[in-house]
Design a protein around this motif. Structure first.
Motif, mmCIF file in Angstrom:
data_model
loop_
_atom_site.group_PDB
_atom_site.id
_atom_site.type_symbol
_atom_site.label_atom_id
_atom_site.label_comp_id
_atom_site.label_asym_id
_atom_site.label_seq_id
_atom_site.Cartn_x
_atom_site.Cartn_y
_atom_site.Cartn_z
ATOM 1 N N ASP A 180 -29.262 13.993 -62.279
ATOM 2 C CA ASP A 180 -28.114 14.089 -61.347
ATOM 3 C C ASP A 180 -26.785 14.137 -62.093
ATOM 4 O O ASP A 180 -25.710 14.157 -61.494
ATOM 5 C CB ASP A 180 -28.137 12.905 -60.361
ATOM 6 N N GLY A 181 -26.865 14.111 -63.428
ATOM 7 C CA GLY A 181 -25.652 14.228 -64.249
ATOM 8 C C GLY A 181 -24.819 12.965 -64.315
ATOM 9 O O GLY A 181 -23.767 12.933 -64.952
ATOM 10 N N GLN A 182 -25.289 11.897 -63.678
ATOM 11 C CA GLN A 182 -24.467 10.678 -63.579
ATOM 12 C C GLN A 182 -24.650 9.710 -64.737
ATOM 13 O O GLN A 182 -23.817 8.842 -64.969
ATOM 14 C CB GLN A 182 -24.777 9.945 -62.253
ATOM 15 N N THR A 183 -25.766 9.796 -65.439
ATOM 16 C CA THR A 183 -26.063 8.833 -66.504
ATOM 17 C C THR A 183 -26.149 9.544 -67.856
ATOM 18 O O THR A 183 -26.868 10.541 -67.988
ATOM 19 C CB THR A 183 -27.427 8.134 -66.229
ATOM 20 N N LEU A 184 -25.368 9.018 -68.821
ATOM 21 C CA LEU A 184 -25.438 9.546 -70.185
ATOM 22 C C LEU A 184 -26.445 8.711 -70.968
ATOM 23 O O LEU A 184 -26.183 7.541 -71.285
ATOM 24 C CB LEU A 184 -24.051 9.492 -70.851
ATOM 25 N N HIS A 185 -27.604 9.300 -71.253
ATOM 26 C CA HIS A 185 -28.660 8.566 -71.964
ATOM 27 C C HIS A 185 -28.425 8.561 -73.483
ATOM 28 O O HIS A 185 -28.700 7.565 -74.155
ATOM 29 C CB HIS A 185 -30.032 9.187 -71.670
ATOM 30 N N ALA A 186 -27.925 9.696 -73.999
ATOM 31 C CA ALA A 186 -27.716 9.783 -75.456
ATOM 32 C C ALA A 186 -26.717 10.905 -75.732
ATOM 33 O O ALA A 186 -26.527 11.798 -74.898
ATOM 34 C CB ALA A 186 -29.038 10.078 -76.171
ATOM 35 N N GLU A 187 -26.075 10.789 -76.896
ATOM 36 C CA GLU A 187 -25.209 11.890 -77.320
ATOM 37 C C GLU A 187 -25.386 12.054 -78.825
ATOM 38 O O GLU A 187 -25.708 11.080 -79.538
ATOM 39 C CB GLU A 187 -23.754 11.639 -76.945
ATOM 40 N N ALA A 188 -25.215 13.303 -79.283
ATOM 41 C CA ALA A 188 -25.545 13.580 -80.689
ATOM 42 C C ALA A 188 -24.623 14.648 -81.248
ATOM 43 O O ALA A 188 -24.030 15.437 -80.503
ATOM 44 C CB ALA A 188 -26.996 14.060 -80.790
ATOM 45 N N THR A 189 -24.525 14.642 -82.577
ATOM 46 C CA THR A 189 -23.921 15.768 -83.287
ATOM 47 C C THR A 189 -24.953 16.229 -84.315
ATOM 48 O O THR A 189 -25.776 15.422 -84.794
ATOM 49 C CB THR A 189 -22.623 15.356 -84.033
ATOM 50 N N ALA A 190 -24.907 17.513 -84.630
ATOM 51 C CA ALA A 190 -25.882 18.062 -85.584
ATOM 52 C C ALA A 190 -25.206 19.090 -86.468
ATOM 53 O O ALA A 190 -24.283 19.792 -86.022
ATOM 54 C CB ALA A 190 -27.044 18.710 -84.839
ATOM 55 N N LEU A 191 -25.693 19.145 -87.701
ATOM 56 C CA LEU A 191 -25.257 20.197 -88.627
ATOM 57 C C LEU A 191 -26.491 21.013 -88.992
ATOM 58 O O LEU A 191 -27.489 20.444 -89.466
ATOM 59 C CB LEU A 191 -24.642 19.605 -89.895
ATOM 60 N N PHE A 192 -26.458 22.302 -88.710
ATOM 61 C CA PHE A 192 -27.525 23.214 -89.123
ATOM 62 C C PHE A 192 -26.961 24.156 -90.179
ATOM 63 O O PHE A 192 -25.785 24.537 -90.122
ATOM 64 C CB PHE A 192 -28.052 24.019 -87.914
ATOM 65 N N ILE A 193 -27.791 24.519 -91.140
ATOM 66 C CA ILE A 193 -27.364 25.420 -92.218
ATOM 67 C C ILE A 193 -28.191 26.703 -92.129
ATOM 68 O O ILE A 193 -29.426 26.648 -92.045
ATOM 69 C CB ILE A 193 -27.593 24.786 -93.617
ATOM 70 N N GLN A 194 -27.492 27.813 -92.128
ATOM 71 C CA GLN A 194 -28.195 29.099 -92.108
ATOM 72 C C GLN A 194 -29.049 29.218 -93.375
ATOM 73 O O GLN A 194 -28.612 28.874 -94.464
ATOM 74 C CB GLN A 194 -27.183 30.259 -92.086
ATOM 75 N N VAL A 195 -30.294 29.669 -93.151
ATOM 76 C CA VAL A 195 -31.180 29.915 -94.295
ATOM 77 C C VAL A 195 -31.742 31.325 -94.164
ATOM 78 O O VAL A 195 -31.864 31.854 -93.052
ATOM 79 C CB VAL A 195 -32.336 28.894 -94.362
ATOM 80 N N ALA A 196 -32.126 31.895 -95.295
ATOM 81 C CA ALA A 196 -32.699 33.253 -95.228
ATOM 82 C C ALA A 196 -34.008 33.156 -94.459
ATOM 83 O O ALA A 196 -34.246 33.817 -93.489
ATOM 84 C CB ALA A 196 -32.941 33.779 -96.640
ATOM 85 N N SER A 197 -34.850 32.180 -94.924
ATOM 86 C CA SER A 197 -36.098 31.956 -94.194
ATOM 87 C C SER A 197 -36.653 30.601 -94.600
ATOM 88 O O SER A 197 -36.723 30.299 -95.796
ATOM 89 C CB SER A 197 -37.135 33.034 -94.553
ATOM 90 N N PRO A 198 -37.000 29.755 -93.643
ATOM 91 C CA PRO A 198 -37.518 28.431 -94.020
ATOM 92 C C PRO A 198 -38.655 28.525 -95.030
ATOM 93 O O PRO A 198 -38.801 27.690 -95.896
ATOM 94 C CB PRO A 198 -38.015 27.847 -92.695
ATOM 95 N N SER A 199 -39.443 29.614 -94.934
ATOM 96 C CA SER A 199 -40.598 29.678 -95.854
ATOM 97 C C SER A 199 -40.123 29.873 -97.296
ATOM 98 O O SER A 199 -40.854 29.692 -98.242
ATOM 99 C CB SER A 199 -41.485 30.860 -95.452
ATOM 100 N N GLN A 200 -38.834 30.245 -97.471
ATOM 101 C CA GLN A 200 -38.359 30.431 -98.848
ATOM 102 C C GLN A 200 -37.791 29.137 -99.409
ATOM 103 O O GLN A 200 -37.172 29.116 -100.463
ATOM 104 C CB GLN A 200 -37.277 31.529 -98.866
ATOM 105 N N ARG A 201 -37.948 28.031 -98.688
ATOM 106 C CA ARG A 201 -37.387 26.740 -99.144
ATOM 107 C C ARG A 201 -38.370 26.061 -100.081
ATOM 108 O O ARG A 201 -39.575 26.173 -99.857
ATOM 109 C CB ARG A 201 -37.110 25.839 -97.942
#
Ligand SMILES: CCCCCCCC(=O)SCCNC(=O)CCNC(=O)[C@H](O)C(C)(C)COP(=O)(O)OP(=O)(O)OC[C@H]1O[C@@H](n2cnc3c(N)ncnc32)[C@H](O)[C@@H]1OP(=O)(O)O
Length: 201
Positions: A180-201
């Motif tokens: 119902d949009g009335q309760t805030l259960h959690a809040e987060a921030t995230a940093l993602f880094i562009q990669v060519a391909s995860p399999s190349q990690r």
């Protein structure tokens, strides 16, 4: 690795569609976003047992099905037992939302959803948002404030948005709200880094 029999249907089954385990709240919130999708501002994201090459046009390039793995969130057989969810993408608002109903196999304390499963849903929602808007990218950091526990079987909206890009760095924010949009259960921030391909990690 053990070869498990994988039916083609199992691999290409779209799990982001209503099933008998969905509560009325889940169906109501799903239908709300389906309605919003009619003018094209939102798009439902299909969901399979593997990460298929997704692009922001949500065109699936079917890849060879992996016979011996499943994506974490689709690893349980049995409707409603684990992660029941469907995602919607809004390119103009740089947002991905997940309508999410945690099942009984995601328990932490009695009757409540394990925080790690909430973190998984936040990570994946932000991840899809980053992938669609910034291309293949991986989580570099994820910071979550857990405000109010989530009851198993309840329905929440995981609402992520891409706030800014700095070079290869995608900065996102996310809120987990009651249906119902009335309760805030959690809040987060995230940093993602562009990669060519995860399999190349
Ligand atoms: C269904 C779809 C699911 C998708 C959602 C799920 C996504 C996931 O769970 S991914 C799995 C979890 N994540 C990982 O395993 C990633 C492991 N880490 C890595 O691979 C690497 O550290 C990686 C790719 C993140 C960055 O490495 P690399 O490409 O070498 O970049 P690097 O040069 O170190 O950093 C680039 C920039 O980011 C910054 N940065 C990197 N990591 C961090 C961090 N943790 N905090 C802050 N800044 C960081 C660097 O300082 C640098 O900044 P600048 O350009 O200003 O100097």
């Amino acid at each position: 690795m053990r070869q498990t029999q994988f039916s083609q249907a199992g691999w290409l089954k779209d799990y982001a569609l209503p099933n008998a385990s969905w509560s009325q709240d889940m169906l109501n919130l799903y239908n709300k976003f389906v309605e919003k999708s009619k003018d094209g501002t939102w798009k439902r994201i299909p969901s399979y047992r593997h990460i298929i090459a997704l692009t922001n046009s949500i065109k699936l390039e079917a890849e060879k099905p992996r016979q011996d793995t499943r994506i974490f969130l689709r690893n349980l057989d049995g409707e409603g037992l684990g992660f029941e969810y469907v995602m919607f993408f809004n390119p103009a608002e740089k947002r991905v939302v997940t309508v999410y109903q945690p099942g009984p196999y995601l328990e932490g304390y009695d009757g409540f959803t394990h925080g790690g499963s909430t973190a998984t849903m936040i990570d994946t929602t932000c991840g899809i948002c980053s992938i669609f808007l910034a291309g293949k990218s991986m989580t570099a950091s994820l910071s979550i404030n857990f405000k109010i526990p989530i009851l198993l079987g309840s329905v929440v909206l995981v609402d992520s948005r891409l706030d800014r890009m700095e070079g290869r760095k995608a900065f996102l924010s996310c809120q987990v709200l009651s249906c119902d949009g009335q309760t805030l259960h959690a809040e987060a921030t995230a940093l993602f880094i562009q990669v060519a391909s995860p399999s190349q990690r």
